[in-house]
Enzyme design. Structure first.
Site, mmCIF file in Angstrom:
data_model
loop_
_atom_site.group_PDB
_atom_site.id
_atom_site.type_symbol
_atom_site.label_atom_id
_atom_site.label_comp_id
_atom_site.label_asym_id
_atom_site.label_seq_id
_atom_site.Cartn_x
_atom_site.Cartn_y
_atom_site.Cartn_z
ATOM 1 N N CYS A 98 75.921 56.509 9.189
ATOM 2 C CA CYS A 98 74.462 56.616 9.263
ATOM 3 C C CYS A 98 73.834 57.558 8.220
ATOM 4 C CB CYS A 98 74.055 57.027 10.669
ATOM 5 S SG CYS A 98 72.398 56.477 11.074
ATOM 6 N N ARG A 135 62.175 53.100 15.300
ATOM 7 C CA ARG A 135 63.544 53.349 14.863
ATOM 8 C C ARG A 135 64.399 52.164 15.319
ATOM 9 N NH1 ARG A 135 64.822 58.246 13.213
ATOM 10 N NH2 ARG A 135 67.009 58.162 13.879
ATOM 11 N N HIS A 214 77.292 54.596 15.457
ATOM 12 C CA HIS A 214 77.654 55.820 16.196
ATOM 13 C C HIS A 214 78.426 55.400 17.450
ATOM 14 C CE1 HIS A 214 75.001 58.334 13.820
ATOM 15 N NE2 HIS A 214 73.970 57.569 14.089
HETATM 16 N N1 GLN Z 1 67.808 60.423 9.411
HETATM 17 C C1 GLN Z 1 68.385 59.119 9.105
HETATM 18 C C2 GLN Z 1 67.519 57.965 9.659
HETATM 19 O O1 GLN Z 1 66.683 58.197 10.495
HETATM 20 C C3 GLN Z 1 69.801 59.019 9.655
HETATM 21 C C4 GLN Z 1 69.870 59.041 11.173
HETATM 22 C C5 GLN Z 1 71.292 59.138 11.685
HETATM 23 O O2 GLN Z 1 72.179 59.706 11.062
HETATM 24 N N2 GLN Z 1 71.539 58.597 12.915
HETATM 25 O O3 GLN Z 1 67.716 56.828 9.269
#
Ligand code: GLN
Length: 266
Positions: A98, A135, A214
């Site tokens: 990520c 998101r 994740h």
């Molecule tokens: N900050 C990055 C995003 O929002 C990565 C997030 C993460 O590592 N889960 O895409």
């Protein structure tokens, strides 16, 4: 002659890039080595890590992080660009999850529109559409490409590409788009993946894997952990390595429980 195998696992900025429980991946790599009698050293990598120490690692891991931490990390990471590029070019395996692969691409544009120039290891870029946009969050089920679909990329281990179902959990704002020289790590069966549009998930270049999975990823996907360990040993000892088989029945049960909950037969 019995070789006492050992591996040094470099862990990128664990104080800043462990927001989403990705530490579990380091624990899995360590245990799956120790269960096989392979000695493991974990080297946290940060501003205090010397070039010599960084050059000595056999496997590299980087976890997820929020935008602000990614900006702080890059203030130091850019000084390690050449060494990390050389390690990847020398087939040292890596897993970036990520926030980490976003920094290994060409650039990551944060929710506030600030551009973080990346290390350029992956031919890809990532843009966060802004704080108002949703998101990409939820369970993610993806499938490794079969040999016929992997565009002749023989560098990928056959163990990974055997139509392997991969499960995890994604939580990112950034949308990643692969360039023409990049190969997707897997294809999305359920969830969003790189951008929620083109059904690609992650990226693979030589033995470096970038993904949005994740969970953490490796406890439910031991085949990927073993791929990384096997490649690290082969590069370090310059010979073909056959890892002792472990009983992964519990891991596979956990994977199929998630996949089946999402309507995917494993
Ligand atoms: N900050 C990055 C995003 O929002 C990565 C997030 C993460 O590592 N889960 O895409």
């Amino acid at each position: 002659m019995k070789i006492n195998y050992s591996l040094k696992i470099g862990w990128l900025y664990p104080q800043l890039m462990s927001t989403y429980g990705d530490k579990g991946n380091v624990m899995v790599l360590q245990k799956r080595c120790e269960w096989r009698g392979i000695k493991v050293e974990i080297l946290p990598i940060d501003q205090s890590t010397s070039d010599k120490e960084l050059q000595s690692i056999d496997l590299l891991f980087g976890g997820g992080a929020q935008d602000r931490e990614q900006e702080i990390v890059m203030e130091n990471l850019r000084s390690k660009k050449k060494i990390i590029q050389d390690l990847i070019e020398e087939d040292v395996p890596a897993l970036f999850v990520c926030g980490a692969p976003q920094l290994m691409g060409k650039y990551y544009e944060t929710a506030e529109g600030r551009r973080i120039e990346g290390l350029g290891i992956f031919d890809m870029h990532t843009k966060h559409p802004g704080p108002k946009d949703d998101r990409l969050i939820g369970n993610l089920v993806a499938q490794g490409y079969s040999s016929s679909e992997e565009q002749g990329d023989e560098s990928r281990s056959s163990r990974l590409r055997s139509n392997n179902i991969i499960v995890g959990f994604e939580n990112h704002g950034g949308r990643t788009f692969l360039g023409k020289n990049a190969k997707a790590f897997a294809k999305v069966l359920k969830g969003f993946g790189n951008n929620g549009i083109d059904l690609t998930e992650g990226v693979i270049y030589k033995n470096a894997i970038g993904c949005y999975l994740h969970g953490p990823l490796l406890p439910k996907n031991p085949i990927i952990a073993d791929y990384l360990i096997q490649k690290a040993l082969e590069v370090k000892y310059k010979k073909k390595i056959h890892l002792a088989t472990l009983d992964d029945s519990l891991e596979e049960k956990a994977k199929s429980a998630i996949a089946q909950r999402l309507g995917i037969r494993v």
